[in-house]
Design a protein around this motif. Structure first.
Motif, mmCIF file in Angstrom:
data_model
loop_
_atom_site.group_PDB
_atom_site.id
_atom_site.type_symbol
_atom_site.label_atom_id
_atom_site.label_comp_id
_atom_site.label_asym_id
_atom_site.label_seq_id
_atom_site.Cartn_x
_atom_site.Cartn_y
_atom_site.Cartn_z
ATOM 1 N N GLY A 18 -12.673 21.862 -33.150
ATOM 2 C CA GLY A 18 -11.704 22.646 -32.379
ATOM 3 C C GLY A 18 -12.244 24.030 -32.104
ATOM 4 N N GLY A 19 -11.401 25.016 -32.392
ATOM 5 C CA GLY A 19 -11.719 26.394 -32.047
ATOM 6 C C GLY A 19 -13.043 26.899 -32.624
ATOM 7 N N MET A 20 -13.354 26.486 -33.853
ATOM 8 C CA MET A 20 -14.583 26.986 -34.480
ATOM 9 C C MET A 20 -15.823 26.552 -33.685
ATOM 10 N N GLY A 40 -4.815 20.681 -28.254
ATOM 11 C CA GLY A 40 -5.294 21.030 -29.600
ATOM 12 C C GLY A 40 -5.568 19.809 -30.447
ATOM 13 N N ARG A 41 -6.038 20.062 -31.665
ATOM 14 C CA ARG A 41 -6.219 18.961 -32.608
ATOM 15 C C ARG A 41 -4.833 18.455 -32.993
ATOM 16 N N ILE A 42 -4.712 17.146 -33.205
ATOM 17 C CA ILE A 42 -3.392 16.634 -33.601
ATOM 18 C C ILE A 42 -3.339 16.737 -35.129
ATOM 19 N N VAL A 51 -0.547 21.311 -38.774
ATOM 20 C CA VAL A 51 -0.431 22.760 -38.565
ATOM 21 C C VAL A 51 0.000 23.106 -37.130
ATOM 22 N N LYS A 52 -0.219 22.174 -36.194
ATOM 23 C CA LYS A 52 0.093 22.445 -34.784
ATOM 24 C C LYS A 52 1.576 22.275 -34.462
ATOM 25 N N GLY A 53 2.350 21.717 -35.394
ATOM 26 C CA GLY A 53 3.812 21.656 -35.227
ATOM 27 C C GLY A 53 4.292 20.797 -34.063
ATOM 28 N N SER A 77 -8.457 13.404 -26.215
ATOM 29 C CA SER A 77 -9.272 14.608 -26.061
ATOM 30 C C SER A 77 -9.779 14.711 -24.618
ATOM 31 N N VAL A 78 -9.792 15.919 -24.111
ATOM 32 C CA VAL A 78 -10.244 16.155 -22.722
ATOM 33 C C VAL A 78 -11.417 17.130 -22.793
ATOM 34 N N SER A 79 -12.429 16.884 -21.974
ATOM 35 C CA SER A 79 -13.612 17.756 -22.054
ATOM 36 C C SER A 79 -13.202 19.199 -21.710
ATOM 37 N N HIS A 80 -13.842 20.118 -22.416
ATOM 38 C CA HIS A 80 -13.521 21.536 -22.284
ATOM 39 C C HIS A 80 -13.557 21.969 -20.809
ATOM 40 N N ASN A 81 -14.535 21.460 -20.085
ATOM 41 C CA ASN A 81 -14.710 21.867 -18.678
ATOM 42 C C ASN A 81 -13.556 21.446 -17.784
ATOM 43 N N LYS A 82 -12.839 20.417 -18.209
ATOM 44 C CA LYS A 82 -11.724 19.923 -17.385
ATOM 45 C C LYS A 82 -10.427 20.675 -17.680
ATOM 46 N N LEU A 83 -10.386 21.365 -18.822
ATOM 47 C CA LEU A 83 -9.116 21.955 -19.257
ATOM 48 C C LEU A 83 -8.508 22.966 -18.278
ATOM 49 N N PRO A 84 -9.329 23.806 -17.614
ATOM 50 C CA PRO A 84 -8.712 24.773 -16.694
ATOM 51 C C PRO A 84 -7.806 24.111 -15.658
ATOM 52 N N GLY A 115 -6.014 31.224 -32.126
ATOM 53 C CA GLY A 115 -5.238 30.571 -31.059
ATOM 54 C C GLY A 115 -5.954 30.612 -29.720
ATOM 55 N N LEU A 116 -7.166 30.038 -29.695
ATOM 56 C CA LEU A 116 -7.950 30.061 -28.449
ATOM 57 C C LEU A 116 -7.223 29.404 -27.288
ATOM 58 N N VAL A 117 -6.454 28.339 -27.603
ATOM 59 C CA VAL A 117 -5.752 27.623 -26.527
ATOM 60 C C VAL A 117 -4.806 28.564 -25.778
ATOM 61 N N LEU A 156 -5.130 31.795 -25.400
ATOM 62 C CA LEU A 156 -5.926 32.699 -24.571
ATOM 63 C C LEU A 156 -6.483 31.984 -23.334
ATOM 64 N N GLU A 157 -6.934 30.746 -23.510
ATOM 65 C CA GLU A 157 -7.461 29.978 -22.370
ATOM 66 C C GLU A 157 -6.365 29.754 -21.326
ATOM 67 N N ALA A 158 -5.178 29.367 -21.810
ATOM 68 C CA ALA A 158 -4.062 29.105 -20.888
ATOM 69 C C ALA A 158 -3.681 30.392 -20.157
#
Ligand code: UDP
Length: 402
Positions: free
Chosen positions: A22-24, A218-220, A223-225, A288-295, A314-316, A318-320
């Motif tokens: 994930g974020g790391m 995010g990871r399922i 902690v993600k609630g 899971s979706v490739s990082h490049n597709k997330l935008p 909380g990178l997600v 910031l990305e959003a």
């Protein structure tokens, strides 16, 4: 300047959003990339993937190598000791020299303790997440982990905290020397994460044009609630039954093609809730979706929700925000430094289903608000980038290196 990154826990190139990745991983790859551009040579040491038994090196970026080394032990604590020995042998064999090590997560920190003694060079630790926080926010108590983190805190030459809050936690719960902790905020890749046209993005991704899209990335992991999100949507659809037809909740993350995924305790809980609340028509696991597709996904969403109990950064979010999405998040960990409630995102009370449900309802019904939040969010995101982070990190390396 030459730095050895220790990334025992997960190879930075692993598919994101699955198990440990994930974020790391995003942090390590982006930091190394930017350091490389600044002329800092980085070798990232990680474990070989299951089927590979020989060391292998990949040139990732200018000045940056990823070195896979095989470790056999099943037990992580034994493997860490073994990993330190294998890294050390490799360095000796190749006659490499480093100015310092930078270790990521506590297992890597344990390897770095050994490497520091062997090579007599400093090491810097980024924990990414702390055992003490997992205990407090998720109820998962791991005494050996916390003990290891305390040891690393004492012996490391510097600690990196992503936020002032993490610095406070290190001081309060780990008795870390405040002078040793440096707050260096992660960033976002603005070349990748930028706003795209919503309709076009939905067309590209084959997503419905006539539905309100609520997105989680995010990871399922407990902690993600995510169970709170499902319960909040359940509450909404009970009150407003029409919602079931007009809303689409997309859950990105997890290896949905693996049967292990569906046997995971947290996944089973979520699936059971979806069934009980009769939401299978409007909630979808996308995997899971490739990082490049997330935008494109962030840009397609009407609301991006992060219901976590804890986030070290909380990178997600910031990305959003960088993609101009309207973000609805619990104000946990680093998120409270990103979102100014009502200005560039909306905060709900962590673990409060009714609050989440009500705020989701309000946002879904208020396109004007979503637009203004998104615009301000892009503005906030601009200040945080990996280039700045790498610059600060390089200055710190120069101070710490022998
Ligand atoms: N991510 C991704 N694809 C996925 C799921 C997640 O690329 O399917 C990335 C996401 O873009 C983010 C990271 O994984 O950069 C998750 O980081 P975050 O800090 O939000 O959570 P963590 O994993 O550190 O708890």
């Amino acid at each position: 300047m030459k730095v050895g990154f220790i990334s025992y826990w997960s190879c930075p190139l692993t598919r994101l959003g699955i198990l440990r990745a994930g974020g790391m991983n995003v942090y390590i790859v982006n930091l190394a990339n930017q350091l490389g551009k600044l002329g800092v040579a980085v070798d990232i040491y990680t474990r070989s993937h299951k089927d590979k038994h020989a060391p292998s090196t990949i040139r990732l970026f200018e000045n940056v190598n990823l070195i896979h080394l095989p470790v056999q032990n099943k037990d992580d604590y034994l493997a860490v000791l073994n990993f330190a020995r294998i890294v050390s042998d490799y360095i000796d064999k190749k006659n490499l020299t480093y100015d310092l090590f930078h270790s990521h997560y506590y297992f890597s920190g344990l390897s770095a303790l050994i490497l520091k003694t062997k090579f007599k060079i400093p090491f810097i630790q980024t924990f990414h997440t702390l055992g003490e926080m997992k205990k407090r926010y998720v109820g998962l108590s791991d005494i050996s982990r916390i003990k290891a983190e305390k040891q690393i805190t004492i012996i490391s030459d510097a600690l990196i905290a992503s936020t002032q809050l993490e610095k406070n936690h290190l001081e309060k719960y780990y008795k870390a020397d405040p002078g040793k902790i440096h707050v260096i905020t992660p960033g976002v890749n603005h070349h990748l994460f930028r706003p795209h046209d919503k309709i076009k993005s939905r067309r590209i991704l084959n997503l419905p044009l006539n539905k309100k899209i609520v997105l989680f990335v995010g990871r399922i992991d407990p902690v993600k609630g995510l169970t709170f999100l499902i319960r909040a949507v359940g509450l909404l659809t009970r009150k407003y039954p029409d919602f079931k037809e007009s809303i689409n909740v997309l859950l990105i993350g997890g290896d949905i093609n693996s049967r292990y995924f569906w046997h995971n305790k947290e996944v089973k809980k979520i699936v059971r809730l979806i069934k009980i609340k009769k939401l299978s028509g409007c909630v979808n696991f996308l995997g899971s979706v490739s990082h490049n597709k997330l935008p494109r996904f962030y840009s397609s969403a009407d609301v991006v929700v992060l219901p976590s109990f804890y986030e070290s950064f909380g990178l997600v979010v910031l990305e959003a925000m960088a993609c101009g999405s309207a973000v609805l998040s619990s104000a946990v960990g680093g998120v409270q430094y990103l979102i100014r409630d009502g200005k560039n995102g909306i905060i709900f009370r962590s673990g409060n289903v009714a609050d989440l449900s009500w705020k989701l309802y309000q946002l879904i019904n208020n396109p004007g608000k979503r637009e203004s939040l998104g615009k301000n969010a892009v503005y906030t995101g601009r200040n945080l980038c990996w280039e700045k982070q790498a610059d600060k990190m390089k200055s710190l390396y120069e101070k710490i290196a022998v």
